[in-house]
Design a protein around this motif. Structure first.
Motif, PDB file in Angstrom:
ATOM      1  N   SER A   1       0.022  -5.894   2.861  1.00 53.18           N
ATOM      2  CA  SER A   1       1.273  -5.842   2.108  1.00 53.18           C
ATOM      3  C   SER A   1       2.440  -5.436   3.002  1.00 53.18           C
ATOM      4  N   GLU A   2       2.211  -4.478   3.880  1.00 57.97           N
ATOM      5  CA  GLU A   2       3.259  -3.989   4.777  1.00 57.97           C
ATOM      6  C   GLU A   2       3.686  -5.045   5.786  1.00 57.97           C
ATOM      7  N   LEU A   3       2.724  -5.739   6.367  1.00 59.27           N
ATOM      8  CA  LEU A   3       3.043  -6.726   7.396  1.00 59.27           C
ATOM      9  C   LEU A   3       3.560  -8.037   6.823  1.00 59.27           C
ATOM     10  N   SER A   4       3.466  -8.210   5.495  1.00 62.44           N
ATOM     11  CA  SER A   4       4.012  -9.425   4.887  1.00 62.44           C
ATOM     12  C   SER A   4       5.534  -9.426   4.932  1.00 62.44           C
TER      13      SER A   4
ATOM     14  N   LYS B   1     -12.534 -13.302 -11.336  1.00 58.98           N
ATOM     15  CA  LYS B   1     -12.021 -12.339 -10.364  1.00 58.98           C
ATOM     16  C   LYS B   1     -10.955 -12.982  -9.478  1.00 58.98           C
ATOM     17  N   GLY B   2     -11.175 -14.239  -9.125  1.00 56.75           N
ATOM     18  CA  GLY B   2     -10.198 -14.944  -8.300  1.00 56.75           C
ATOM     19  C   GLY B   2      -8.865 -15.123  -8.998  1.00 56.75           C
ATOM     20  N   LEU B   3      -8.900 -15.324 -10.308  1.00 57.79           N
ATOM     21  CA  LEU B   3      -7.664 -15.493 -11.069  1.00 57.79           C
ATOM     22  C   LEU B   3      -6.868 -14.203 -11.154  1.00 57.79           C
ATOM     23  N   ARG B   4      -7.555 -13.074 -11.249  1.00 56.23           N
ATOM     24  CA  ARG B   4      -6.859 -11.824 -11.557  1.00 56.23           C
ATOM     25  C   ARG B   4      -6.497 -10.966 -10.346  1.00 56.23           C
ATOM     26  N   THR B   5      -7.235 -11.067  -9.253  1.00 58.11           N
ATOM     27  CA  THR B   5      -7.131 -10.056  -8.208  1.00 58.11           C
ATOM     28  C   THR B   5      -5.779 -10.044  -7.502  1.00 58.11           C
ATOM     29  N   THR B   6      -5.306 -11.207  -7.026  1.00 57.40           N
ATOM     30  CA  THR B   6      -4.050 -11.211  -6.281  1.00 57.40           C
ATOM     31  C   THR B   6      -2.860 -10.801  -7.143  1.00 57.40           C
ATOM     32  N   PRO B   7      -2.687 -11.362  -8.363  1.00 55.55           N
ATOM     33  CA  PRO B   7      -1.574 -10.872  -9.175  1.00 55.55           C
ATOM     34  C   PRO B   7      -1.695  -9.392  -9.523  1.00 55.55           C
ATOM     35  N   ARG B   8      -2.919  -8.893  -9.693  1.00 55.77           N
ATOM     36  CA  ARG B   8      -3.094  -7.463  -9.949  1.00 55.77           C
ATOM     37  C   ARG B   8      -2.700  -6.634  -8.733  1.00 55.77           C
ATOM     38  N   ASP B   9      -3.144  -7.065  -7.539  1.00 58.48           N
ATOM     39  CA  ASP B   9      -2.759  -6.354  -6.316  1.00 58.48           C
ATOM     40  C   ASP B   9      -1.256  -6.398  -6.089  1.00 58.48           C
ATOM     41  N   LEU B  10      -0.651  -7.514  -6.463  1.00 64.31           N
ATOM     42  CA  LEU B  10       0.800  -7.640  -6.326  1.00 64.31           C
ATOM     43  C   LEU B  10       1.515  -6.706  -7.304  1.00 64.31           C
ATOM     44  N   LEU B  11       0.977  -6.565  -8.510  1.00 68.76           N
ATOM     45  CA  LEU B  11       1.529  -5.606  -9.465  1.00 68.76           C
ATOM     46  C   LEU B  11       1.499  -4.193  -8.894  1.00 68.76           C
ATOM     47  N   ILE B  12       0.377  -3.834  -8.265  1.00 69.00           N
ATOM     48  CA  ILE B  12       0.247  -2.500  -7.678  1.00 69.00           C
ATOM     49  C   ILE B  12       1.271  -2.311  -6.561  1.00 69.00           C
ATOM     50  N   ALA B  13       1.421  -3.330  -5.708  1.00 68.69           N
ATOM     51  CA  ALA B  13       2.366  -3.228  -4.593  1.00 68.69           C
ATOM     52  C   ALA B  13       3.799  -3.072  -5.086  1.00 68.69           C
ATOM     53  N   GLU B  14       4.167  -3.847  -6.097  1.00 69.11           N
ATOM     54  CA  GLU B  14       5.551  -3.822  -6.572  1.00 69.11           C
ATOM     55  C   GLU B  14       5.853  -2.592  -7.413  1.00 69.11           C
ATOM     56  N   ALA B  15       4.828  -1.968  -7.980  1.00 68.60           N
ATOM     57  CA  ALA B  15       5.038  -0.770  -8.800  1.00 68.60           C
ATOM     58  C   ALA B  15       5.002   0.512  -7.980  1.00 68.60           C
ATOM     59  N   THR B  16       4.675   0.398  -6.682  1.00 66.35           N
ATOM     60  CA  THR B  16       4.417   1.585  -5.867  1.00 66.35           C
ATOM     61  C   THR B  16       5.347   1.643  -4.654  1.00 66.35           C
TER      62      THR B  16
ATOM     63  N   ALA C   1      -2.248   4.241  -3.480  1.00 70.54           N
ATOM     64  CA  ALA C   1      -2.370   3.514  -4.746  1.00 70.54           C
ATOM     65  C   ALA C   1      -3.558   2.556  -4.701  1.00 70.54           C
ATOM     66  N   TYR C   2      -3.664   1.803  -3.609  1.00 66.57           N
ATOM     67  CA  TYR C   2      -4.804   0.897  -3.474  1.00 66.57           C
ATOM     68  C   TYR C   2      -6.111   1.682  -3.360  1.00 66.57           C
ATOM     69  N   GLY C   3      -6.050   2.815  -2.680  1.00 57.60           N
ATOM     70  CA  GLY C   3      -7.248   3.649  -2.576  1.00 57.60           C
ATOM     71  C   GLY C   3      -7.684   4.186  -3.925  1.00 57.60           C
TER      72      GLY C   3
END
Length: 403
Positions: free
Chosen positions: A337-340, A120-135, A143-145
């Motif tokens: 993601s917004e505050l980054s 889970k540690g390997l996949r979660t951040t890159p997956r969340d980043l994929l969602i952020a960049e695709a949305t 999208a996160y919801g």
């Protein structure tokens, strides 16, 4: 300004295909995971584990997962492709998770659970980043919801699968499920995990719009507004002990073994039914405001669980608790993601996950220890008070204009 926001909100109604695909992957993975997870407290008890050890298992698992989420977050900012990391993470969990069927001591479960969470540690951040960049930003909380809703829908289905298998194996409501019956369920749980890998391989990864976000040197420092938001989020995570203790509470009130997965099902049905709506509310009314509201609801319901003396009351409180989770899950990641500031979202999401993991280790372990020494009421109420403090700090630290 408000008019522009509404136009933007209305313009992007359909979630991107990448988000939908990752949602289905999470649904199938959670079917596999949650067919096992609700049974772990009882299974650990049959192996001689204490409440403190149960808390340690979940706390340590979350900690190692979230430490890796930070490292993969920094790495993700430097990669042009994220899907391989996501695939490796899901693959590792799929291979290791069913091995709990062969555990014969509490520390075996601890090791397997930690290995599962490494995936889970390997996949979660890159997956969340994929969602952020695709949305688009105007629908990112939605999208996160949605993704969390698919998580919880999978958890609900996995729970039904678990109960159905136990029933088929002979564990009826009035009877205790044996360790061997639970081991059989753990083995069958591997099937949806394999299907999740197939769906992931078929999910298209969009090209990254801006290339690697940071240089090969040190990544940029986190923005000050993000640091201010991380303080209350971390404090709330410390208040938020693992949901497993709801199942432990049910056991103390006389729930039969097969009741635990059903209670787990009710919690995740509430989370699944409210997560997407919570994301929509956060996009429209502000992430900070929805977070604070969800944390207050959590504080009240979690504290009340400590005083619950009947199973029907615990069920009602667990359902409200699930609703409060649905309100905040999409909002929390969207706020990070917004505050980054778009500078290094991978590092921002990774830092967020790492802090959550460290807090989870302390929260779950200390909650179990307090329960063992001072009783469940003190443990539940103490967590509720910390959640209220976190909500107040959030409102003070994060101005409305920033969230």
């Amino acid at each position: 300004m408000a008019h522009s926001s509404k136009v933007s909100f209305a313009k992007h109604k359909k979630l991107p295909a990448t988000v939908l695909g990752l949602g289905w992957v999470s649904l199938l993975t959670d079917i596999s995971s949650e067919a096992i997870f609700p049974l772990l407290p009882l299974f650990l008890t049959t192996l001689g584990a204490t409440n403190a050890f149960i808390g340690l298992v979940e706390g340590a698992a979350h900690f190692i997962a979230n430490l890796l989420k930070y490292l993969t977050g920094v790495l993700s900012d430097r990669r042009t492709r994220l899907k391989p990391l996501v695939l490796w993470g899901y693959g590792l969990s799929t291979v290791l998770r069913p091995l709990v069927a062969f555990a014969f001591a509490p520390w075996h479960v601890l090791c397997i659970r930690m290995g599962d969470r490494m995936g889970k540690g390997l996949r979660t951040t890159p997956r969340d980043l994929l969602i952020a960049e695709a949305t688009p930003p105007s629908m990112r909380a939605r999208a996160y919801g949605f993704h969390r809703a698919m998580d919880h829908a999978g958890a609900a289905i996995g729970t039904v699968l678990s109960v159905g298998l136990l029933w088929w194996l002979g564990a009826r409501t009035a009877e205790a499920a044996s360790a061997e019956q639970m081991r059989t369920v753990f083995l069958w749980a591997a099937v949806p995990g394999v299907l999740a890998l197939v769906v992931l391989m078929l999910t298209k990864e969009p090209s990254r719009q801006f290339g690697p976000a940071v240089s090969a040197k040190l990544p940029p420092a986190l923005p000050r507004p993000l640091k201010r938001a991380l303080l209350p989020i971390t404090l709330f995570a410390f208040a938020n002990a693992t949901d497993v203790f709801i199942l432990v509470k049910a056991t103390t009130l006389g729930a039969s073994p097969i009741m635990a997965p059903l209670l787990w099902l009710a919690i995740h049905l509430m989370k699944a039914s409210t997560a997407t709506a919570g994301g929509r509310l956060a996009d429209r009314y502000g992430k900070r405001n929805i977070l604070a509201l969800g944390w207050v609801v959590y504080a009240v319901t979690w504290s009340a669980m400590g005083f619950a003396q009947t199973l029907p009351l615990l069920w009602v409180l667990a359902a409200i608790y699930g609703m409060s989770n649905g309100l905040v899950e999409g909002a929390e990641k969207a706020l990070i993601s917004e505050l980054s500031g778009g500078n290094a979202q991978g590092k921002a999401l990774g830092t967020y996950h790492m802090l959550i993991g460290f807090s989870a280790l302390l929260a779950s372990t200390s909650f179990g220890m307090v329960w063992d020494k001072l009783g469940g009421v003190v443990a539940f109420v103490g967590s509720g008070v910390l959640a209220l403090i976190a909500a107040m700090v959030l409102l003070f630290k994060v101005p409305t204009r920033q969230a």
